[in-house]
Design a protein around this motif. Structure first.
Motif, mmCIF file in Angstrom:
data_model
loop_
_atom_site.group_PDB
_atom_site.id
_atom_site.type_symbol
_atom_site.label_atom_id
_atom_site.label_comp_id
_atom_site.label_asym_id
_atom_site.label_seq_id
_atom_site.Cartn_x
_atom_site.Cartn_y
_atom_site.Cartn_z
ATOM 1 N N MET A 1 3.553 6.218 -3.004
ATOM 2 C CA MET A 1 4.948 6.696 -3.253
ATOM 3 C C MET A 1 4.874 6.407 -4.193
ATOM 4 S SD MET A 1 7.230 4.902 -0.335
ATOM 5 C CE MET A 1 8.602 5.446 -1.393
ATOM 6 N N TRP A 2 4.619 4.919 -5.389
ATOM 7 C CA TRP A 2 3.932 5.358 -7.083
ATOM 8 C C TRP A 2 3.422 6.375 -7.889
ATOM 9 C CZ3 TRP A 2 6.644 4.890 -11.062
ATOM 10 C CH2 TRP A 2 5.705 5.088 -12.639
ATOM 11 N N GLN A 3 2.180 6.765 -6.872
ATOM 12 C CA GLN A 3 1.339 7.790 -7.548
ATOM 13 C C GLN A 3 2.350 9.190 -7.022
ATOM 14 O OE1 GLN A 3 -1.954 8.892 -4.611
ATOM 15 N NE2 GLN A 3 -3.113 10.292 -6.564
ATOM 16 N N GLY A 4 3.255 9.434 -6.201
ATOM 17 C CA GLY A 4 3.741 11.073 -5.748
ATOM 18 C C GLY A 4 4.850 10.844 -7.082
ATOM 19 N N LEU A 5 5.450 9.804 -7.117
ATOM 20 C CA LEU A 5 6.415 9.830 -7.696
ATOM 21 C C LEU A 5 6.186 10.220 -9.450
ATOM 22 C CD1 LEU A 5 9.703 9.005 -8.244
ATOM 23 C CD2 LEU A 5 9.009 6.988 -8.938
ATOM 24 N N ALA A 6 5.027 9.680 -9.901
ATOM 25 C CA ALA A 6 4.482 9.789 -10.830
ATOM 26 C C ALA A 6 4.060 10.494 -11.287
ATOM 27 C CB ALA A 6 3.401 8.354 -11.251
ATOM 28 N N ASP A 7 2.979 11.775 -10.628
ATOM 29 C CA ASP A 7 2.977 12.706 -10.681
ATOM 30 C C ASP A 7 3.741 13.449 -10.511
ATOM 31 O OD1 ASP A 7 0.124 11.811 -10.527
ATOM 32 O OD2 ASP A 7 -0.206 12.733 -8.659
ATOM 33 N N ALA A 8 4.905 14.071 -10.030
ATOM 34 C CA ALA A 8 6.090 14.542 -9.321
ATOM 35 C C ALA A 8 6.794 14.191 -10.731
ATOM 36 C CB ALA A 8 6.966 14.279 -8.059
ATOM 37 N N VAL A 9 6.908 13.132 -11.185
ATOM 38 C CA VAL A 9 8.368 13.372 -12.495
ATOM 39 C C VAL A 9 7.988 12.137 -13.567
ATOM 40 C CG1 VAL A 9 10.176 11.881 -12.619
ATOM 41 C CG2 VAL A 9 10.389 12.659 -10.815
ATOM 42 N N VAL A 10 7.074 11.765 -13.557
ATOM 43 C CA VAL A 10 6.635 10.738 -14.883
ATOM 44 C C VAL A 10 6.089 11.627 -15.988
ATOM 45 C CG1 VAL A 10 5.677 8.787 -15.487
ATOM 46 C CG2 VAL A 10 7.071 8.623 -13.529
ATOM 47 N N TRP A 11 4.392 12.306 -15.243
ATOM 48 C CA TRP A 11 2.929 12.263 -15.715
ATOM 49 C C TRP A 11 3.806 14.320 -15.921
ATOM 50 C CZ3 TRP A 11 1.354 9.115 -18.175
ATOM 51 C CH2 TRP A 11 1.392 7.918 -17.209
ATOM 52 N N ARG A 12 4.177 14.675 -15.249
ATOM 53 C CA ARG A 12 4.610 16.191 -15.451
ATOM 54 C C ARG A 12 5.903 16.688 -15.995
ATOM 55 N NH1 ARG A 12 4.097 20.046 -12.007
ATOM 56 N NH2 ARG A 12 4.092 18.339 -10.087
ATOM 57 N N ASN A 13 6.502 15.097 -16.853
ATOM 58 C CA ASN A 13 7.323 14.981 -17.598
ATOM 59 C C ASN A 13 6.911 14.382 -20.027
ATOM 60 O OD1 ASN A 13 9.329 16.262 -16.397
ATOM 61 N ND2 ASN A 13 9.859 14.551 -15.580
ATOM 62 N N THR B 1 0.849 -0.992 -0.402
ATOM 63 C CA THR B 1 -0.012 -0.273 -0.255
ATOM 64 C C THR B 1 1.106 1.073 -0.149
ATOM 65 O OG1 THR B 1 -1.508 -1.391 1.477
ATOM 66 C CG2 THR B 1 -1.700 1.467 1.369
ATOM 67 N N LEU B 2 2.415 1.367 1.245
ATOM 68 C CA LEU B 2 2.863 2.365 0.600
ATOM 69 C C LEU B 2 3.398 2.509 -0.580
ATOM 70 C CD1 LEU B 2 4.537 2.115 4.789
ATOM 71 C CD2 LEU B 2 3.112 3.796 3.301
ATOM 72 N N ALA B 3 4.197 1.793 -1.151
ATOM 73 C CA ALA B 3 4.562 1.722 -2.671
ATOM 74 C C ALA B 3 3.973 1.866 -3.736
ATOM 75 C CB ALA B 3 5.019 0.628 -2.584
ATOM 76 N N GLY B 4 2.275 1.447 -3.817
ATOM 77 C CA GLY B 4 0.971 2.404 -4.468
ATOM 78 C C GLY B 4 1.188 4.064 -3.830
ATOM 79 N N SER C 1 -7.433 4.204 -5.896
ATOM 80 C CA SER C 1 -6.938 3.104 -6.811
ATOM 81 C C SER C 1 -5.487 3.302 -6.615
ATOM 82 C CB SER C 1 -7.209 3.924 -8.043
ATOM 83 O OG SER C 1 -6.357 4.858 -8.163
ATOM 84 N N HIS C 2 -4.253 4.340 -6.382
ATOM 85 C CA HIS C 2 -3.389 3.172 -6.020
ATOM 86 C C HIS C 2 -2.895 2.329 -5.188
ATOM 87 C CE1 HIS C 2 -2.035 6.483 -9.024
ATOM 88 N NE2 HIS C 2 -1.545 5.692 -9.280
ATOM 89 N N ALA C 3 -3.419 3.264 -3.682
ATOM 90 C CA ALA C 3 -3.712 2.457 -2.354
ATOM 91 C C ALA C 3 -4.346 0.799 -3.028
ATOM 92 C CB ALA C 3 -4.343 3.104 -1.511
ATOM 93 N N LEU C 4 -5.111 1.027 -3.881
ATOM 94 C CA LEU C 4 -5.861 -0.765 -3.653
ATOM 95 C C LEU C 4 -4.652 -1.604 -4.452
ATOM 96 C CD1 LEU C 4 -8.210 -2.819 -3.665
ATOM 97 C CD2 LEU C 4 -8.851 -1.666 -6.029
ATOM 98 N N PHE C 5 -3.813 -1.057 -5.607
ATOM 99 C CA PHE C 5 -3.596 -1.361 -6.253
ATOM 100 C C PHE C 5 -1.987 -1.966 -5.611
ATOM 101 C CE2 PHE C 5 1.615 -0.135 -8.528
ATOM 102 C CZ PHE C 5 1.368 -1.084 -8.810
ATOM 103 N N GLY C 6 -1.707 -1.335 -4.433
ATOM 104 C CA GLY C 6 -0.306 -1.251 -3.554
ATOM 105 C C GLY C 6 -1.240 -2.970 -2.325
#
Length: 195
Positions: A120-132, A115-118, A149-154
């Motif tokens: 954290m992935w949302q935060g990383l994706a928003d900050a780095v991946v989707w921004r670029n 759940t924490l990984a999911g 949905s990210h918590a459910l994924f995790g």
């Protein structure tokens, strides 16, 4: 004599032992794909709840390839491309999670870490991946639903990984000789009488 406990030798963690890494990677990919499908189902449910069409979450991701016209299109190639991108990304994250956390035997800890990984992935994706890569995802993704949905994924990452281990253990007990490949290699010399 080195101090050996599991896959930790003298304080160093050996992630890349082939006989452990490959099953963890494959189980992680499977957990990621299933978690990604659950995530997409929650996003589609949220889209329908808001009165939007069911294909909007996939088309939003499909706008990575097809641009802004994917947002106003119906279910078409952008929907398939967005769904494929989503499943590829969640499978990749699941594989990485399986490599790093696949040796943790406690289900509660694994679900919490997943759940924490999911999240954290949302935060990383928003900050780095989707921004670029595709800023439209940041603009149009519904944040409460996306967070859940990210918590459910995790959670799927953590639960399914633990579930697969117990299923494989029970399956190999019920069918001797059908366990992990290492168990088959160990049983083969004893059956031949050569030791």
């Amino acid at each position: 004599v080195p101090n050996v406990q599991g896959n930790v030798v003298q304080g160093r963690i050996h992630w890349w032992e082939l006989n452990r890494a490959v099953p963890r990677l494959l189980n992680g990919i499977e957990a990621g794909v299933i978690g990604g499908i659950a995530m997409l189902a929650l996003l589609v449910s949220g889209s329908l709840w808001r009165g939007d069409p069911w294909w909007l979450p996939s088309n939003l991701l499909g706008s990575t390839f097809y641009g802004t016209r994917a947002l106003s299109a119906g279910p078409d190639r952008a929907t398939l491309a967005g769904g494929a991108l989503h499943v590829f990304m969640t499978g990749s994250i699941g594989g990485a999670f399986g490599l790093v956390c696949g040796g943790i035997p406690h289900r509660r800890r694994l679900v919490l870490l997943g759940t924490l990984a999911g999240l954290m992935w949302q935060g990383l994706a928003d900050a780095v991946v989707w921004r670029n890569v595709n800023p439209l995802v940041l603009l149009y993704a519904p944040q409460p639903t996306t967070l859940f949905s990210h918590a459910l994924f995790g959670a799927c990452l953590g639960y399914l990984k633990s579930h697969l281990k117990s299923h494989l253990r029970n399956h190999s007990k019920g069918h001797p000789g059908r366990g992990f490949p290492t168990a088959q290699k160990e049983a083969a010399p004893a059956a031949d009488g050569l030791e």
